[in-house]
Design an enzyme around this catalytic site. Structure first.
Site, PDB file in Angstrom:
ATOM      1  N   SER A   1       3.214  -2.502  10.476  1.00  0.00           N
ATOM      2  CA  SER A   1       4.661  -2.537  10.746  1.00  0.00           C
ATOM      3  C   SER A   1       5.299  -3.886  10.421  1.00  0.00           C
ATOM      4  O   SER A   1       6.195  -4.344  11.132  1.00  0.00           O
ATOM      5  CB  SER A   1       4.942  -2.113  12.191  1.00  0.00           C
ATOM      6  OG  SER A   1       4.498  -0.781  12.396  1.00  0.00           O
TER       7      SER A   1
ATOM      8  N   LYS B   1       0.133   4.263  -0.251  1.00  0.00           N
ATOM      9  CA  LYS B   1      -0.508   5.457   0.345  1.00  0.00           C
ATOM     10  C   LYS B   1      -0.237   6.684  -0.528  1.00  0.00           C
ATOM     11  O   LYS B   1      -0.133   6.554  -1.746  1.00  0.00           O
ATOM     12  CB  LYS B   1      -0.038   5.650   1.790  1.00  0.00           C
ATOM     13  CG  LYS B   1      -0.144   4.371   2.628  1.00  0.00           C
ATOM     14  CD  LYS B   1      -0.028   4.622   4.085  1.00  0.00           C
ATOM     15  CE  LYS B   1      -0.043   3.301   4.827  1.00  0.00           C
ATOM     16  NZ  LYS B   1      -0.106   3.448   6.249  1.00  0.00           N
TER      17      LYS B   1
ATOM     18  N   ASN C   1       0.875  -1.177   0.000  1.00  0.00           N
ATOM     19  CA  ASN C   1       0.000   0.000   0.000  1.00  0.00           C
ATOM     20  C   ASN C   1       0.910   1.225   0.000  1.00  0.00           C
ATOM     21  O   ASN C   1       1.506   1.541   1.030  1.00  0.00           O
ATOM     22  CB  ASN C   1      -0.887  -0.038   1.253  1.00  0.00           C
ATOM     23  CG  ASN C   1      -1.715   1.236   1.423  1.00  0.00           C
ATOM     24  OD1 ASN C   1      -1.826   2.045   0.505  1.00  0.00           O
ATOM     25  ND2 ASN C   1      -2.298   1.401   2.613  1.00  0.00           N
TER      26      ASN C   1
ATOM     27  N   GLY D   1       2.164   1.848  10.874  1.00  0.00           N
ATOM     28  CA  GLY D   1       3.122   2.949  10.781  1.00  0.00           C
ATOM     29  C   GLY D   1       3.753   3.320  12.115  1.00  0.00           C
ATOM     30  O   GLY D   1       4.393   4.368  12.222  1.00  0.00           O
TER      31      GLY D   1
ATOM     32  N   GLU E   1      -7.081   4.443   7.740  1.00  0.00           N
ATOM     33  CA  GLU E   1      -6.883   5.881   7.500  1.00  0.00           C
ATOM     34  C   GLU E   1      -8.098   6.479   6.813  1.00  0.00           C
ATOM     35  O   GLU E   1      -8.481   7.622   7.087  1.00  0.00           O
ATOM     36  CB  GLU E   1      -5.595   6.095   6.677  1.00  0.00           C
ATOM     37  CG  GLU E   1      -4.359   5.823   7.532  1.00  0.00           C
ATOM     38  CD  GLU E   1      -3.134   5.342   6.761  1.00  0.00           C
ATOM     39  OE1 GLU E   1      -3.078   5.481   5.529  1.00  0.00           O
ATOM     40  OE2 GLU E   1      -2.216   4.816   7.431  1.00  0.00           O
TER      41      GLU E   1
ATOM     42  N   HIS F   1      -9.521   0.906   4.567  1.00  0.00           N
ATOM     43  CA  HIS F   1      -8.284   1.138   5.324  1.00  0.00           C
ATOM     44  C   HIS F   1      -8.593   2.050   6.515  1.00  0.00           C
ATOM     45  O   HIS F   1      -9.408   2.970   6.408  1.00  0.00           O
ATOM     46  CB  HIS F   1      -7.217   1.770   4.422  1.00  0.00           C
ATOM     47  CG  HIS F   1      -5.859   1.745   5.042  1.00  0.00           C
ATOM     48  ND1 HIS F   1      -5.485   2.668   5.988  1.00  0.00           N
ATOM     49  CD2 HIS F   1      -4.818   0.899   4.897  1.00  0.00           C
ATOM     50  CE1 HIS F   1      -4.248   2.375   6.393  1.00  0.00           C
ATOM     51  NE2 HIS F   1      -3.820   1.309   5.744  1.00  0.00           N
TER      52      HIS F   1
ATOM     53  N   GLU G   1      -5.655  -5.372  10.218  1.00  0.00           N
ATOM     54  CA  GLU G   1      -4.636  -4.375  10.512  1.00  0.00           C
ATOM     55  C   GLU G   1      -4.961  -3.675  11.827  1.00  0.00           C
ATOM     56  O   GLU G   1      -5.794  -2.755  11.856  1.00  0.00           O
ATOM     57  CB  GLU G   1      -4.596  -3.316   9.404  1.00  0.00           C
ATOM     58  CG  GLU G   1      -4.274  -3.880   8.037  1.00  0.00           C
ATOM     59  CD  GLU G   1      -3.666  -2.814   7.128  1.00  0.00           C
ATOM     60  OE1 GLU G   1      -2.528  -3.003   6.714  1.00  0.00           O
ATOM     61  OE2 GLU G   1      -4.313  -1.784   6.892  1.00  0.00           O
TER      62      GLU G   1
HETATM   63  C1  PEP Z   1      -0.939  -0.063   6.125  1.00  0.00           C
HETATM   64  O1  PEP Z   1      -1.155   1.115   6.240  1.00  0.00           O
HETATM   65  O2  PEP Z   1      -1.711  -0.776   5.458  1.00  0.00           O
HETATM   66  C2  PEP Z   1       0.237  -0.614   6.789  1.00  0.00           C
HETATM   67  C3  PEP Z   1       0.255  -1.888   7.074  1.00  0.00           C
HETATM   68  O3  PEP Z   1       1.249   0.272   7.101  1.00  0.00           O
HETATM   69  P1  PEP Z   1       2.670  -0.054   7.762  1.00  0.00           P
HETATM   70  O4  PEP Z   1       3.181  -1.321   7.137  1.00  0.00           O
HETATM   71  O5  PEP Z   1       3.528   1.124   7.420  1.00  0.00           O
HETATM   72  O6  PEP Z   1       2.437  -0.197   9.221  1.00  0.00           O
END
Ligand code: PEP
Length: 252
Positions: free
Chosen positions: A214, A11, A9, A174, A98, A96, A168
């Site tokens: 992460s 973003k 992703n 993040g 976000e 997602h 997630e």
């Molecule tokens: C995400 O936003 O889908 C995600 C998993 O981000 P990160 O790997 O940076 O934690």
């Protein structure tokens, strides 16, 4: 049998030239050293039409990070599922955290997006997950169940079978803080059990459930080794070919 998948992703990162360069580099590496899982890159809308023809569709699938909840018309700034599909993209991330948090995407809005994605031949990568306070209160199962039931459990079994899920935990996105392999397995198994209750064991067994939050080359193997973790949705580490490849190689 369900598929193992590593999906990136991007973003709101990488301008068009940078995105093309990243996709080309990843493509070269994966064509030379074939992955043992499906690989997907989800890019900003503006990149899709350029990136899709650049990659070998047998090793990399391309997807969007969102789509509109309307078919077409006077919705300035929106991008429809049909438009995404017309670029050759095959996937779309929906729900997602976000988008749920910053753009107020409700269960109902997401339900519409999922329907439109499916109607246009896109595979939704549907994200669910709890925030830290919910985890601390032990409410994570309740939260993910509500997200699944609120946006997906009206689907027919046939349509639900086309969905990829991504668990997630918002507290891990993040933040550098990853769910432990045990935490991931526990909730993935719960998610699969609710799918089995709703759609039956076969559909549940065939649903790919990715972990996101992460994930990096150093922890991917341990996370993906769990019976109910079928790969990852990767944010930050998808922006560097070496890191993303390191995660893909967790399946080797
Ligand atoms: C995400 O936003 O889908 C995600 C998993 O981000 P990160 O790997 O940076 O934690």
């Amino acid at each position: 049998m369900r598929k193992n998948i590593v999906a990136g992703n991007w973003k709101m990162n990488k301008n068009l030239q940078e995105g093309i360069a990243l996709a080309k580099e990843l493509n070269e590496i994966l064509v030379a050293d074939k992955p043992n899982c499906d690989v997907v890159i989800c890019t900003p809308f503006i990149h899709l039409a350029s990136v899709t023809p650049l990659v070998d569709a047998t090793v990399i699938g391309v997807g969007a990070e969102n789509c509109a909840d309307k078919v077409s018309g006077a919705y300035t700034g929106e991008v429809s599922a049909e438009m995404i599909s017309s670029t050759g993209a095959k996937y779309v991330i929906l729900g997602h955290s976000e988008r749920r948090a910053y753009y107020h995407e409700t269960f109902e809005i997401l339900k519409e997006k999922v329907k439109l994605a499916l109607a246009n031949g896109l595979t939704p990568i549907f994200c669910i997950g709890e925030v830290l306070e919910e985890r601390e209160a032990g409410k994570q199962n309740e939260v993910v169940y509500a997200q699944l039931a609120g946006s997906l459990y009206d689907l027919s079994a046939e349509d639900f079978s086309k969905i990829i899920l991504a668990y997630e935990p918002v507290w891990a996105i993040g933040t550098g803080k990853t769910a432990t392999a045990e935490q991931a397995q526990e909730i993935h198994a719960y998610i699969r059990s609710t799918i089995a209750e709703k759609y039956g064991k076969e559909v549940a067994e065939n649903t790919s459930i990715l972990y996101g939050g992460s994930c990096k080359p150093s922890n991917a193997k341990e996370l993906f080794a769990n019976q109910d973790v079928d790969g990852g949705l990767i944010g930050g580490a998808a922006l560097k070919v070496a890191d993303f490849k390191g995660i893909i190689d967790a399946f080797k």
